[in-house]
Design a protein around this motif. Structure first.
Motif, mmCIF file in Angstrom:
data_model
loop_
_atom_site.group_PDB
_atom_site.id
_atom_site.type_symbol
_atom_site.label_atom_id
_atom_site.label_comp_id
_atom_site.label_asym_id
_atom_site.label_seq_id
_atom_site.Cartn_x
_atom_site.Cartn_y
_atom_site.Cartn_z
ATOM 1 N N THR A 88 -5.658 1.333 0.466
ATOM 2 C CA THR A 88 -4.578 2.316 0.450
ATOM 3 C C THR A 88 -4.655 3.209 1.683
ATOM 4 O OG1 THR A 88 -3.386 3.868 -1.003
ATOM 5 C CG2 THR A 88 -5.774 4.159 -0.800
ATOM 6 N N SER A 89 -3.577 3.921 1.963
ATOM 7 C CA SER A 89 -3.516 4.720 3.191
ATOM 8 C C SER A 89 -4.562 5.828 3.189
ATOM 9 C CB SER A 89 -2.124 5.336 3.339
ATOM 10 O OG SER A 89 -2.092 6.204 4.455
ATOM 11 N N GLY A 90 -5.216 5.988 4.329
ATOM 12 C CA GLY A 90 -6.170 7.071 4.478
ATOM 13 C C GLY A 90 -5.567 8.337 5.043
ATOM 14 N N HIS A 91 -4.274 8.306 5.394
ATOM 15 C CA HIS A 91 -3.647 9.478 5.994
ATOM 16 C C HIS A 91 -3.593 10.625 4.994
ATOM 17 C CE1 HIS A 91 -2.501 7.568 9.731
ATOM 18 N NE2 HIS A 91 -2.115 6.515 9.034
ATOM 19 N N SER A 92 -4.237 11.734 5.359
ATOM 20 C CA SER A 92 -4.279 12.948 4.514
ATOM 21 C C SER A 92 -4.751 12.629 3.099
ATOM 22 C CB SER A 92 -2.902 13.628 4.480
ATOM 23 O OG SER A 92 -2.507 14.034 5.765
ATOM 24 N N PHE A 93 -5.539 11.592 2.932
ATOM 25 C CA PHE A 93 -5.974 11.188 1.600
ATOM 26 C C PHE A 93 -6.798 12.283 0.931
ATOM 27 C CE2 PHE A 93 -8.839 8.931 -1.348
ATOM 28 C CZ PHE A 93 -7.906 8.235 -2.105
#
Length: 534
Positions: free
Chosen positions: A171-176
């Motif tokens: 899954t996306s790690g952006h601002s996770f």
């Protein structure tokens, strides 16, 4: 054996499900096996943990198995493990950060050991970490080095014996990690960045991104999965604080600004493709976002703190907030909130201050003293969430929040369906729409926001023809209006979807679906109408 009451939602009577039933029985005791299509009706009250694993071979086929009426966070009050790409599609449905649309179906056979090790690597089942091997950090991870720390080497632990027919999900790690409800547990082999979780937590949900069969897990991988399940069982009562509505600004690094020098977004001469700019920024890209790579990197450095997002994750666009830029204060800097209240108290630049306060807290300015008390009481508990719609959140208000404040969103728009048979096999569909005063929706063809969309799903796979909707004033529709269409059908139950995004002068809410149902007969009669919200 660690005793747990496990419910496994899979595909009963398949080899995939049977393999996991045996694994779970050996580790925790005999599980209860149900079909994924039973999730909306199954009694999960006695379970310690739920595992959702529709199995491989379902990539992209969301309609078949995970778009089920009635699924919500309340359905999954039990701690839940989402398995593989199909599990991530359920995350999409629930607007979790553990989601297919926000990630990459490109996960390979290794998990990358974090430092320090998360508890799932330490028990209750023994994971043989001695089988891990140091490897050179992949080139695609190193692309992110200017924007995040990336190690020169990674310790990789093989968890799957052979390459799988269907890749797993990272899954996306952006601002996770922006809020208090997430944990990065471990990454893996992906074509994306070092920070994309292959195993991650959001509230009481945990993603196990690997789509392998039970018999294809290595001994270390089998032990690690069992530990993940045991860890998830301990998450009872954990809340999901942030729901996924908007795209975080760091996603611009990958695609919108092409800062990683991605050939998918650039033309041969190093400029961004026109379609990339339009998809990311809407009708007009801000100055500096459309130049060469050096200019775009300068734009990011100068404007990162002023970037916001208008609309839903799937159909919105980025913008530069000129109000925050005028003040020179980033929207995720709490100094901005103090500046708003000071400006309102002094009566200087008060209109801008009121806009910014409501835009980024979701709280209307009705009692200035009350807002000062709210900030003083919550300041230490506040965090900023791009995912939730670029808003300040408080850990003392632990309900899932996006743009939703004030009246419930479903009160903004009311719609009624009329279906009249005009001749044998032909039906005229009319939807009467009423938008709450002070709010508007976008007309079809509008360059801004997400336009009104009318579609139908009937027993025979029917489609609407000749859809007619008013153009509105400058592409905006408010008050009362009608949408009309024709369709070819015999006797059948109709399910008409009206998708709308409501906005006012200050903010836009996420789009939502109104489902209007009716039965059409040859006698031109219509059953009593029902309206539900998805």
């Amino acid at each position: 054996m660690t005793s747990l009451r496990v419910v496994y939602a899979g595909r009963p009577a398949t080899a995939h499900t049977e393999g996991y039933r045996r694994l779970l029985a050996e580790a925790f005791g005999q599980p209860k096996v149900i079909g994924v299509d039973e999730l909306t009706t199954a009694d999960l009250s006695g379970a310690d943990v739920l595992i959702v694993d529709p199995g491989p071979g379902r990539l992209g086929n969301v309609e078949e198995h995970l778009i089920l009426d009635g699924l919500s966070l309340k359905t999954f009050a039990v701690p839940t493990v989402l398995v593989g790409t199909a599990g991530g599609q359920l995350g999409d449905r629930l607007r979790l950060k553990l989601a297919r649309s926000a990630g990459c179906a490109c996960l390979g056979e290794h998990v990358h050991l974090p430092s320090p090790l998360h508890p799932v690597f330490q028990g209750p089942f023994r994971v043989d970490l001695g089988t891990a091997r140091p490897v050179r950090t992949p080139d695609q991870f190193l692309r992110y080095a200017p924007f995040m720390p990336v190690p020169a080497k990674i310790s990789a632990l093989r968890v799957i014996t052979t390459p799988q027919q269907e890749p797993g999900l990272a899954t996306s790690g952006h601002s996770f990690l922006e809020g208090p409800d997430t944990e990065f547990i471990a990454g893996g082999d992906t074509s994306k960045g070092h920070g994309y979780p292959a195993i991650g937590r959001h509230g009481r949900f945990v993603l196990w991104g690997f789509s392998a069969r039970a018999e294809d897990l290595t001994p270390a991988g089998s032990a690690l999965l069992r530990n993940v399940i045991a860890y998830t069982a301990g998450l009872a009562g954990e809340q999901v604080n942030v729901l996924r509505y908007a795209k975080p600004r760091t996603m611009l690094i990958e695609n919108g600004l092409g800062l990683l020098k991605d050939p998918h977004t650039e033309t041969g001469d190093g400029q961004l493709k026109t379609e990339t700019l339009r998809d990311v920024w809407g009708a007009t890209a801000p100055a500096g976002a459309d130049g060469d790579l050096d200019r775009r990197r300068a734009f990011w450095r100068e404007n990162r703190g002023y970037i916001a997002y208008n609309g839903d994750f799937a159909g919105g666009h980025y913008l530069v907030d000129e109000d925050t830029r005028a003040w020179g204060i980033a929207n995720d800097d709490i100094t901005m909130l103090h500046r708003c209240l000071d400006a309102l108290t002094a009566g200087k630049d008060a209109e801008r201050a009121a806009r910014l306060w409501t835009r980024y807290t979701g709280r209307p300015i009705e009692d200035l003293a009350a807002e000062r008390r709210w900030l003083a009481e919550n300041e230490e508990a506040l965090y900023f969430s791009d995912w939730a719609g670029y808003q300040w959140q408080s850990t003392r208000e632990p309900r899932p929040r996006g743009y939703r404040h004030g009246p419930r969103r479903q009160d903004r728009v009311r719609a009624d369906l009329r279906a009249v048979g005009t001749m044998p096999g032909r039906v005229r569909v009319t939807v009467d729409v009423l938008v709450e005063e002070g709010w508007y929706v976008y007309a079809p063809g509008s360059a801004e926001g997400i336009p009104v969309l009318l579609s139908v799903r009937g027993e025979g796979g029917h489609v609407l023809e000749d859809v007619r909707c008013p153009e509105g004033a400058e592409g905006l529709l408010g008050g009362r209006f009608q949408i009309e269409a024709e369709m070819a059908t015999e006797d059948c139950a109709l399910s008409v979807r009206l998708r709308v995004q409501t906005c006012n002068k200050v903010m836009c809410e996420p789009p939502r679906d109104l489902w209007l149902t009716a039965t059409v007969t040859r006698r031109n009669s219509v059953e009593p109408l029902r309206q539900t919200t998805a």
